[in-house]
Scaffold this motif. Structure first.
Motif, PDB file in Angstrom:
ATOM      1  N   ASP A 160      -9.685   2.924   2.446  1.00 39.73           N
ATOM      2  CA  ASP A 160     -11.432   2.862   2.358  1.00 39.73           C
ATOM      3  C   ASP A 160     -11.538   3.740   0.652  1.00 39.73           C
ATOM      4  OD1 ASP A 160     -11.514   2.850   5.098  1.00 39.73           O
ATOM      5  OD2 ASP A 160     -11.751   5.162   5.507  1.00 39.73           O
ATOM      6  N   VAL A 161     -10.759   3.749  -0.228  1.00 38.88           N
ATOM      7  CA  VAL A 161     -11.189   3.975  -1.141  1.00 38.88           C
ATOM      8  C   VAL A 161     -11.189   2.967  -1.896  1.00 38.88           C
ATOM      9  CG1 VAL A 161     -10.101   5.684  -3.936  1.00 38.88           C
ATOM     10  CG2 VAL A 161     -10.131   6.499  -0.918  1.00 38.88           C
ATOM     11  N   VAL A 162     -10.356   2.284  -1.577  1.00 38.86           N
ATOM     12  CA  VAL A 162      -9.950   1.222  -2.293  1.00 38.86           C
ATOM     13  C   VAL A 162     -11.758  -0.460  -1.624  1.00 38.86           C
ATOM     14  CG1 VAL A 162      -8.552  -1.281  -2.711  1.00 38.86           C
ATOM     15  CG2 VAL A 162      -7.882   0.771  -2.616  1.00 38.86           C
ATOM     16  N   PRO A 169      -7.273   2.741  -9.646  1.00 37.35           N
ATOM     17  CA  PRO A 169      -7.724   3.334  -8.296  1.00 37.35           C
ATOM     18  C   PRO A 169      -7.202   3.653  -6.963  1.00 37.35           C
ATOM     19  CG  PRO A 169      -9.249   2.375  -9.253  1.00 37.35           C
ATOM     20  CD  PRO A 169      -7.734   1.918  -9.520  1.00 37.35           C
ATOM     21  N   ALA A 170      -6.403   2.343  -7.053  1.00 38.25           N
ATOM     22  CA  ALA A 170      -5.616   2.434  -5.732  1.00 38.25           C
ATOM     23  C   ALA A 170      -4.047   3.459  -5.771  1.00 38.25           C
ATOM     24  CB  ALA A 170      -4.811   0.980  -4.924  1.00 38.25           C
ATOM     25  N   LYS A 195      -3.930   5.639  -7.743  1.00 40.36           N
ATOM     26  CA  LYS A 195      -3.999   8.003  -7.437  1.00 40.36           C
ATOM     27  C   LYS A 195      -5.050   8.066  -6.232  1.00 40.36           C
ATOM     28  CE  LYS A 195      -6.256   7.570 -12.294  1.00 40.36           C
ATOM     29  NZ  LYS A 195      -7.074   7.238 -13.517  1.00 40.36           N
ATOM     30  N   SER A 196      -5.099   6.505  -5.663  1.00 43.28           N
ATOM     31  CA  SER A 196      -5.830   7.789  -4.098  1.00 43.28           C
ATOM     32  C   SER A 196      -4.457   7.893  -3.390  1.00 43.28           C
ATOM     33  CB  SER A 196      -6.714   5.765  -3.493  1.00 43.28           C
ATOM     34  OG  SER A 196      -5.923   5.088  -2.765  1.00 43.28           O
ATOM     35  N   VAL A 254      -1.186   3.840   0.227  1.00 43.21           N
ATOM     36  CA  VAL A 254      -3.214   3.800  -0.284  1.00 43.21           C
ATOM     37  C   VAL A 254      -4.211   4.152   0.244  1.00 43.21           C
ATOM     38  CG1 VAL A 254      -4.572   2.240  -1.325  1.00 43.21           C
ATOM     39  CG2 VAL A 254      -2.258   2.338  -2.384  1.00 43.21           C
ATOM     40  N   GLN A 255      -5.102   5.169   0.368  1.00 43.98           N
ATOM     41  CA  GLN A 255      -6.494   4.912   0.953  1.00 43.98           C
ATOM     42  C   GLN A 255      -7.166   3.669   1.304  1.00 43.98           C
ATOM     43  OE1 GLN A 255      -8.227   9.567   0.889  1.00 43.98           O
ATOM     44  NE2 GLN A 255      -7.045   9.851  -0.923  1.00 43.98           N
ATOM     45  N   LEU A 301     -14.252   0.876  -3.841  1.00 48.00           N
ATOM     46  CA  LEU A 301     -14.346   0.531  -5.530  1.00 48.00           C
ATOM     47  C   LEU A 301     -15.606   0.409  -5.861  1.00 48.00           C
ATOM     48  CD1 LEU A 301     -10.519   0.246  -6.197  1.00 48.00           C
ATOM     49  CD2 LEU A 301     -12.157   1.464  -6.850  1.00 48.00           C
ATOM     50  N   ARG A 314       0.715  -1.558   0.078  1.00 49.44           N
ATOM     51  CA  ARG A 314      -0.390   0.202  -0.145  1.00 49.44           C
ATOM     52  C   ARG A 314       1.208   1.083   0.076  1.00 49.44           C
ATOM     53  NH1 ARG A 314      -1.137   2.369   5.558  1.00 49.44           N
ATOM     54  NH2 ARG A 314      -0.345   1.710   7.240  1.00 49.44           N
TER      55      ARG A 314
END
Length: 385
Positions: free
Chosen positions: A137-139, A120-121, A123-124, A134-135, A142, A66
């Motif tokens: 919660d964003v992952v 997306p990971a 980019k977060s 990595v955030q 998804l 991460r």
């Protein structure tokens, strides 16, 4: 085309960092971040050590880095080195994914590896430069188009079969290398045919007599510089491939010997990489070829069996300097003896290179299929496996 696929959040199909227990101070298997290889499913090694913290996992779980640059470099693996009901642990910089009910664990691993989750990971990521994470919660949130279970199994198997072949080739190569090492030891170290004594025609010398060092051509690339490059040629560090880049410094067969960082294993033998083709090297490994009868393959076998503790300097940052490497004393056989032995081991190394090339092709096929299978562009519903 997608048929009967349902949109779900990733945390609907995968448990994140599942709760497991390892008693503090007990001994367990640890998968360190630095042993994971870029875009490689299987964990190449582990250590058994005291548990004092870290993420915990079981066989079948997927572990994903991460933190930058490990995630961008493809450090994601499927755990398979544990026994039944055994719990292992690793870096706190892992996110652990465990397939929930009616989700195939192979499908989940390849989903996590796919652009659907990776991009997306990445980019977060937030945090200070060089330590971005990595955030989670964003992952978790998804939205994923998930195929029926039967199609998950087919998707997972198509990709798994390619990785299984890669693993088999790696196991064959490991066996071939072990054979070559055993032959070198029997011929040039044990001296069994010579009543335990070095032949009179051989002599003691220094490494400077048998190596060429090409360190002047090394150029390190920062994480930022590498992030803008296409992933084509391997970028080597002291101990392993760190990344892939779209340009190269070397083209041929070379021996990389770790210069700093992790310069030796726990027995005192140097960390080596036998590499071929086009590649880039940072400034943490010596780049060697042979001379005076020594091929790269002979150098590799020699250093595999040479203890280097005596030439390592540095209290905090261990290092093997060029000067110390050149002055290391070794037994030097006659060139005729070297040629005779080299003719025996070259077919072994030729097969090693062939299987490595095949693995590169298999990896390229897998990476091409991966996004198409995960997006439904390739319909597997009617494929019989």
């Amino acid at each position: 085309m997608k048929y009967n696929w349902n949109v779900k959040r990733l945390d609907d199909i995968a448990e994140f960092n599942p709760r497991e227990t390892i008693k503090k101070g007990s001994v367990a298997k640890k998968i360190a971040m630095d042993v994971l290889q870029p875009f490689t499913r299987d964990v190449p090694s582990f250590e058994v050590t005291e548990f004092n913290g870290g993420t915990k996992f079981r066989n079948g779980d997927t572990i994903m880095a991460r933190i930058t640059p490990c995630l961008e470099n493809g450090k994601t693996a499927k755990v398979s080195i544990l026994n039944e009901d055994e719990v292992g642990f690793g870096s706190t910089e892992y996110i652990v994914f465990r397939a929930k009910e009616v989700i195939d664990e192979d499908y989940l691993y390849y989903l996590v590896c796919s652009p659907t989750v990776r991009e997306p990971a990445i980019k977060s990521m937030v945090g200070s430069s060089g330590r971005q994470r990595v955030q989670t919660d964003v992952v978790k949130g998804l939205e994923i188009s998930v195929p029926p279970y039967e199609e998950q199994i087919k998707i997972g198997k198509l990709l798994k079969d390619l990785d299984d072949k890669i693993r088999l080739n790696n196991e064959i190569n490991k066996n071939l290398e072990q054979q070559a090492i055993a032959l070198y030891k029997a011929n040039f170290i044990d001296f069994v045919p010579y009543d335990g004594k070095m032949p009179s025609s051989w002599r003691q010398g220094t490494v400077s007599e048998i190596i060429e060092i090409h360190d002047s051509k090394r150029i390190p690339l920062s994480n930022r510089e590498r992030s803008d490059l296409d992933k084509i040629y391997p970028y080597y560090g002291a101990t392993s491939i760190m990344d892939y880049v779209d340009k190269y410094l070397f083209d041929g067969i070379y021996l990389l010997l770790a210069e700093d960082g992790t310069v030796m294993d726990d027995r005192g033998y140097p960390i080596l990489q036998y590499v071929e083709g086009r590649f880039w090297v940072n400034n943490h490994a010596h780049i060697l070829t042979g001379k005076n009868g020594y091929t790269v393959e002979l150098l590799y076998l020699l250093f595999k069996l040479t203890n280097v503790k005596s030439i390592i300097t540095g209290a905090v940052q261990l290092k093997i300097s060029q000067a110390n490497l050149r002055n290391l004393r070794v037994v030097i056989p006659t060139q005729a003896d070297l040629r005779e032995f080299d003719a025996i081991i070259q077919p072994l190394f030729s097969e090693i290179r062939n299987l490595r090339a095949e693995n590169q092709q298999l990896s390229a096929i897998r990476d091409s299929l991966l996004p198409k299978l995960m997006s439904g562009e390739i319909n597997v519903a009617n494929i019989d496996l």
